[in-house]
Motif scaffolding. Structure first.
Motif, mmCIF file in Angstrom:
data_model
loop_
_atom_site.group_PDB
_atom_site.id
_atom_site.type_symbol
_atom_site.label_atom_id
_atom_site.label_comp_id
_atom_site.label_asym_id
_atom_site.label_seq_id
_atom_site.Cartn_x
_atom_site.Cartn_y
_atom_site.Cartn_z
ATOM 1 N N ALA A 138 35.863 36.974 77.585
ATOM 2 C CA ALA A 138 35.096 36.705 78.808
ATOM 3 C C ALA A 138 35.834 37.248 80.032
ATOM 4 O O ALA A 138 35.222 37.820 80.939
ATOM 5 C CB ALA A 138 34.847 35.212 78.957
ATOM 6 N N GLN B 155 34.333 31.055 71.722
ATOM 7 C CA GLN B 155 34.975 31.566 72.932
ATOM 8 C C GLN B 155 36.428 31.951 72.722
ATOM 9 O O GLN B 155 37.022 32.638 73.566
ATOM 10 C CB GLN B 155 34.869 30.526 74.051
ATOM 11 C CG GLN B 155 33.445 30.287 74.527
ATOM 12 C CD GLN B 155 33.386 29.312 75.696
ATOM 13 O OE1 GLN B 155 34.385 28.686 76.064
ATOM 14 N NE2 GLN B 155 32.211 29.188 76.288
ATOM 15 N N THR B 156 37.029 31.517 71.632
ATOM 16 C CA THR B 156 38.419 31.907 71.379
ATOM 17 C C THR B 156 38.513 33.316 70.808
ATOM 18 O O THR B 156 39.607 33.895 70.774
ATOM 19 C CB THR B 156 39.095 30.924 70.405
ATOM 20 O OG1 THR B 156 38.432 30.978 69.136
ATOM 21 C CG2 THR B 156 39.048 29.504 70.952
ATOM 22 N N SER C 267 41.133 36.476 77.330
ATOM 23 C CA SER C 267 39.903 36.162 76.614
ATOM 24 C C SER C 267 38.909 37.306 76.760
ATOM 25 O O SER C 267 38.996 38.122 77.691
ATOM 26 C CB SER C 267 39.284 34.870 77.157
ATOM 27 O OG SER C 267 38.782 35.080 78.474
#
Length: 455
Positions: free
Chosen positions: A110, A65-66, A108
């Motif tokens: 996301a 996720q990073t 991010s």
């Protein structure tokens, strides 16, 4: 206008090759800089764009996720990977050890994708497009000249609602359109006139039959396709998807057709297509189309969403997602044409955009990898080169043009001329590719399609 009949068992097209209205063109310079590595294993390594794409995919899984995107720095020939703050230190260290240049960013992946979903829900307006730009770590939103008044206010207010530092908005000259009209030109007679597109890449269909890929909006517009404006059909659409995606699989009617896996760039020059590859932001790419010939540019965005004005509903929108965004120029007739790399990787087929090859603009492409996966087709053919002979290899140090010309694209392999330069002359495009014979056509602007989306 006369045309030559393609002998049975010979290749009908060399993928993306230039025809009568295309011009002599060969690959642009500075595409094959020498490769090298760093003496410091922890320092960013130099690499080719195709290697950077593969490494980026691996590092996305490693960083989880990073991971906030990546791009290829063509000047430094390095992969740049974005990571959000507070990331896994060990994973970042491993990414650097693998040769990537890692930089910390605010947004991010996301969050950026969530912003794109908000744009889709609130600002699906004809003439708009957006994609994640890993160089700025923002959503790059583009509006063409038709987005005015209340539509412009709606778009800008939606962008503002995403928050500071999430997106940028810019104007594009011209109008976002699909480019129905010219690699090799292909034609179809429909009610109201002639539709003209470009062949993308020759493939082998899942049942083993010879076929080619082109734009989906071309396959939706017409079922049967010819290699000349007045010729008999030689290929029939098997699958076509548009909107949503933008690809078609078209099967040659003669099962003995030998369709070489190459892009013909004129003057006997051809780039052998050996694989399909995903695009990487920042890499240099080449586009071949029968209207404007060969042009190059840079990938500027991935997973782009484009909202075309519907060709069938004056109040409708044809939205296509998952596209490659570039600064390569294109014009009406280039739809479906080949997007590829200097080392022979098939990357995309021309979908649409705005602008032209005089003033520039944005062009969007359907990824080849997605089209192959959806259709079950494979690049190339087991049949090999047709009887027309093998075209010479493209010279990457030569210059390219793409001005429209006239004449026949005559099959028969010609040797590559390392000193060749582009011309805007008329006449025969000799050695136009293995077995590609008798590709007659008319110049750009022949009024062949009311479906044209301009670039």
């Amino acid at each position: 206008m006369s045309h030559k009949r393609i002998p049975k068992r010979k290749a009908a097209f060399a993928a993306g090759s230039v025809v009568a209205l295309g011009a002599a063109a060969i690959l642009l310079p500075n595409a094959n800089a020498s490769q090298g590595g760093s003496s410091n294993d922890a320092a960013p390594k130099t690499m080719k764009a195709t290697d950077a794409s593969g490494l980026a995919s691996q590092l996305q899984g490693l960083l989880g996720q990073t991971f906030a995107g990546s791009y290829y720095d063509a000047g430094a020939r390095q992969l740049v990977v974005d990571v959000t703050s507070g990331g896994n230190g060990d994973a970042v260290a491993r990414a650097e050890q693998a040769g990537a240049k890692v930089r910390e960013v605010s947004n991010s992946l996301a969050a950026l994708k969530s912003g794109a979903q908000t744009l889709k829900a609130r600002a699906t307006i004809p003439g708009t497009a957006w994609a994640v730009d890993p160089k700025t770590n923002k959503l790059a939103v583009t509006a063409d000249s038709t987005v005015t008044g209340a539509d412009w206010d709606r778009l800008t207010s939606t962008v503002k609602s995403l928050g500071d530092g999430m997106a940028t908005v810019k104007r594009s000259t011209g109008t976002f359109k699909t480019l129905v009209s010219g690699g090799d030109a292909i034609f179809s007679q429909v009610q109201g006139g002639t539709v003209r597109c470009s062949l993308g890449f020759n493939v082998t269909a899942s049942d083993g039959s010879p076929a080619f890929l082109t734009a989906g909006h071309c396959g939706v517009a017409a079922k049967q396709w010819s290699d000349s404006q007045t010729g008999q059909p030689i290929a029939t659409v098997d699958q076509a998807t548009f909107p949503g995606n933008d690809f078609s699989l078209v099967k040659y009617d003669d099962p003995n057709t030998q369709a070489p896996s190459e892009v013909n760039t004129g003057q006997g020059q051809a780039v052998q297509i050996t694989q399909a590859a995903d695009a990487t932001v920042g890499e240099q790419v080449f586009r071949m189309g029968s209207t404007t010939g060969l042009h190059n540019g840079t990938v500027t965005g991935l997973d782009a969403t484009v909202n075309f004005q519907s060709e069938t509903d004056p109040n409708g929108v044809d939205t296509v997602t998952g596209l490659i965004q570039t600064d390569v120029c294109a014009e009406a007739g280039d739809s479906g044409g080949s997007l590829f790399t200097q080392d022979g990787s098939a990357v995309g087929m021309t979908s649409g955009g705005s602008g032209d090859c005089t003033n520039g603009g944005e062009t969007f492409f359907q990824p080849v990898t997605a089209a192959l996966q959806a259709t079950g087709a494979k690049l190339g053919t087991a049949g090999g080169a047709g009887a027309g002979g093998q075209a010479g290899s493209a010279d990457p140090s030569a210059s390219a043009g793409g001005q429209a010309g006239g004449g026949d694209a005559v099959g028969g392999g010609g040797a590559a001329d390392p000193s060749a330069t582009a011309s805007d002359g008329t006449g025969d495009q000799s050695g136009a590719g293995a077995g590609a014979a008798g590709q007659n056509g008319t110049g750009a602007g022949d009024g062949s399609s009311s479906l044209t989306q301009t670039r």
